[in-house]
Design an enzyme around this catalytic site. Structure first.
Site, PDB file in Angstrom:
ATOM      1  N   GLU A  19     -16.606 -44.815 -14.756  1.00 19.70           N
ATOM      2  CA  GLU A  19     -16.276 -43.435 -15.529  1.00 19.70           C
ATOM      3  C   GLU A  19     -15.329 -43.850 -16.904  1.00 19.70           C
ATOM      4  OE1 GLU A  19     -16.335 -43.380 -12.278  1.00 19.70           O
ATOM      5  OE2 GLU A  19     -17.559 -41.614 -11.817  1.00 19.70           O
TER       6      GLU A  19
ATOM      7  N   HIS B 267     -13.524 -33.303  -3.595  1.00 23.61           N
ATOM      8  CA  HIS B 267     -14.776 -32.868  -4.541  1.00 23.61           C
ATOM      9  C   HIS B 267     -14.605 -31.652  -4.839  1.00 23.61           C
ATOM     10  CE1 HIS B 267     -16.353 -36.884  -3.712  1.00 23.61           C
ATOM     11  NE2 HIS B 267     -17.684 -36.530  -4.031  1.00 23.61           N
TER      12      HIS B 267
END
Lengths: 359, 328
Positions: B60, B129
């Site tokens: 990322e 999440h």
């Protein structure tokens, strides 16, 4: 290029600069230009150190003194379309890439005439017009940016390259792996150039990197080559970078170069030049035996490219530029208070002072 | 006007903008050959090719920073995070680099980059999440932050985000990717960043909500109208930064009561900022303290019943509106 340390571990050292094979076929003007850049960077930063001690320059100020051969050897072969990016030890690269010394000194002073109008400071020097893309102060953060510049080059099908300078400690951060992997994966024309000055702040390289030669890290990426070069020898650096440029332009392959060099000053102006991690004698010995400017002057004299009077002339012209930069910086006003709120967004944005009714 | 899903609206926005501007490219995990983890980028590889629709390795920070570098060189990247939870690994490039380069370069650089992906909770994905990051990014000068609630807003705002010459954090929502709604067919349709919208007009209480919370607010407004005879005005900021506070203030000056809803945690949430703006600029118009309905001051749990309890659902908003109306 390596020796055993007191614990028997093999560590890299900056070697005594050796004579380069030849003058790389460069004409006198080119050679003198390289020497001039190195002397300008040296004298500029010596003056910056003085100004720092006088309180004219604040914050963190990381000097490149001793490492000039790396920037001069790597930037002088580049063309106008190529990109240069580096970390926070960025004054020499900015100057050699063409930033006006006045704008650089004024930026260090935090004045309106500075390259960023006084808003960036020593660690954040930019010159977008000359494709000098910073000046990045978080270790590792500029490697992904470098591959983005490389991606843009590929996207436009240009034959430009990007030279990404970095300190030795970057090889241990995640962004190093992420960036080199993508550069190799997508054939990005990026030259990753490690300025291995043997210490990440006060930590010797061998105490932080589990590898003998930092350039060996290249073997993890298919299509990438890595090699080590004497970073105290400007011609050796130039030759090495020219080879990497050719790989990037012709084959679109990235290269990892480790230039072994030495910093004479502390990590930044707030740190001592020696102490726990190295002795005063170590520093003095490097200055005496492997100074990149002295070595290059000797080489050029030996080949009768220059004589003593040429050096004197360069020194005088450089000192004039440095003196003028200080005058310029001193006379440049502090930024207007309104500048606090400018350059945050491109284009219109609601009044940022609305939430400060007391202002 | 076609009725399409939120994810299709985003897909249309990407496709139309990429046809319009060859400098736009997409990068992210699984966005090309796999068509996107949530199919937002479906079919784009086929139309635009690998250089413009690029599958990135799971790295990322690397690909977010790559986008920043490409934007510095004049391209217009759209970087997808599979979810904003994973962008924590890239936050240095968003906050320390993208948001600050223009300022630190004294205006030399322009950063036309969009970071997008699903934000907030999904269904039983547990704490790592299921986070709402709007207050993290809205805190940062130099960023713009967008959080659309409907397919129409998603399309119009994504097009504006891509055309914007600043870094934009574009927060979608996994649970409403399938939500359908009317979306203009016109390729020139855009919604400017920084404009709130009154999603439902009313006179008694203002409910401010963004993203998925808008739907709970609308549901609550319906219940309140039918069962309690309370007329609720729902204001959706749509863009969190810059926040169009004036539309919210106009509504509060009319209703004199306000409830602010968001999925995120209460402490330092977006609602805290809105309350500050209201008390500073509309203090004398308030007939009751402003209260907030938020996710709990706790990580999001896995268990279905606990997760449900952590959402600012309609039932809670109904209670809050009654509370500010002194009707409990």
């Amino acid at each position: 290029m390596s020796r055993r340390n007191e614990r028997g571990k093999r560590v890299l050292v900056a070697t005594k600069a050796t004579e380069s094979d030849e003058l790389l076929g460069l004409d006198r003007d080119r050679l003198v230009e390289m020497l001039r850049w190195m002397i300008l960077a040296r004298r500029f930063e010596e003056k910056a150190a003085e100004m720092y001690q006088m309180g004219e320059i604040g914050g963190f100020c990381h000097l490149y003194i001793g490492q000039e051969a790396v920037a001069a050897g790597a930037i002088t072969p580049l063309g106008d379309d190529d990109y240069v990016i580096t970390a926070y030890r960025d004054h020499a690269q900015a100057l050699i890439r063409g930033l006006d010394a006045n704008a650089l000194m004024a930026e260090l002073f935090g004045r309106v005439g500075g390259s960023s109008g006084g808003k960036g400071g020593s660690m954040h020097i930019f010159n977008a017009a000359r494709h000098f893309m910073g000046g990045h102060a978080i270790v590792g953060s500029h490697l992904p940016i470098a591959i983005g510049l490389g991606y843009a080059i590929r996207y436009r099908d240009s034959d430009a390259v990007c030279v990404c300078f970095m300190g030795d400690s970057v090889v241990n951060i995640g962004a190093f792996n992420e960036s080199l992997n993508m550069a190799a994966l997508w054939d990005l024309p990026v030259i990753f150039l490690i300025e291995n000055n043997l210490f990440g702040m006060g930590t010797a390289v061998h105490r932080a990197a589990a590898v003998e030669k930092l350039a060996d890290r290249a073997c993890a990426y298919a299509g990438m080559e890595g090699w080590t070069v004497d970073g105290m020898d400007v011609l050796a650096v130039r030759k090495s970078v020219e080879r990497a440029i050719e790989r990037a332009r012709l084959e679109r392959k990235p290269t990892l170069i480790e230039a072994v060099t030495y910093r004479y000053m502390g990590h930044s102006m707030s740190d001592p030049s020696h102490g726990v991690y190295r002795t005063k004698e170590d520093v003095l010995e490097h200055r005496k035996k492997v100074d990149p400017i002295d070595h290059f002057v000797d080489t050029l004299k030996k080949h009768a490219v220059i004589d003593g009077s040429d050096v004197t002339q360069i020194e005088e012209s450089v000192m004039a530029i440095v003196a003028e930069s200080v005058e310029f910086a001193k006379n440049s006003p502090e930024p207007d208070p309104e500048a606090l709120y400018t350059d945050i967004y491109y284009g219109d944005y609601p009044d940022p002072k609305r939430r400060d009714p007391w202002r | 006007m076609a009725v399409i899903a939120y994810r299709e609206a985003l897909n249309q926005a990407l496709r139309e903008e990429m046809r319009r501007d060859p400098d736009i490219f997409l990068m992210g995990e699984e966005i090309a050959e796999y068509d996107g983890a949530y199919k937002v980028t479906k079919g784009l590889l086929e139309e635009f090719g690998e250089m413009r629709v690029r599958d990135a390795p799971i790295a990322e920070m690397g690909f977010a920073g790559l986008g920043v570098g490409a934007a510095m060189a004049g391209l217009r990247p759209v970087i997808e995070f599979m979810t904003w939870n994973f962008a924590l690994l890239a936050i240095d490039e968003i906050v320390n680099t993208a948001a600050k380069l223009r300022y630190m370069s004294g205006g030399q650089l322009k950063l036309p980059i969009t970071f997008r992906g699903p934000n907030a909770g999904a269904i039983q994905l547990a704490a790592s999440h299921s986070q709402s990051f709007e207050s993290w990014y809205a805190y940062v000068p130099g960023l713009k932050v967008v959080a659309p609630s409907t397919p129409r807003d998603a399309k119009g705002l994504l097009k504006s985000a891509i055309r914007d010459d600043n870094p934009v954090v574009f927060l979608e929502n996994e649970v409403i990717y399938g939500l359908k709604g009317e979306v203009p067919d016109d390729e020139d349709f855009t919604i400017p960043l920084g404009q709130s919208e009154v999603k439902r007009s009313g006179d008694d209480v203002t409910v401010v909500a963004h993203a998925r919370s808008v739907h709970w607010a609308m549901e609550a407004a319906e219940i309140l109208a039918e069962k309690h005879d309370i007329s609720v005005e729902v204001v959706d900021p749509r863009t969190i930064r810059p926040l169009d506070i004036d539309t919210i203030l106009d509504s509060v000056r009319k209703t004199n009561r306000c409830v602010i809803v968001e999925e995120g945690h209460p402490f330092c949430g977006i609602g805290a900022q809105v309350v500050d703006d209201i008390q500073r600029e509309a203090f004398d118009y308030l007939d009751a303290p402003v209260i907030r309905v938020t996710g709990p001051d706790a990580p999001t749990p896995y268990a279905r019943n606990l997760e449900q309890l952590s959402l600012p659902q309609a039932e809670f908003i109904v209670q809050a509106v009654q509370h500010v109306s002194y009707l409990e």
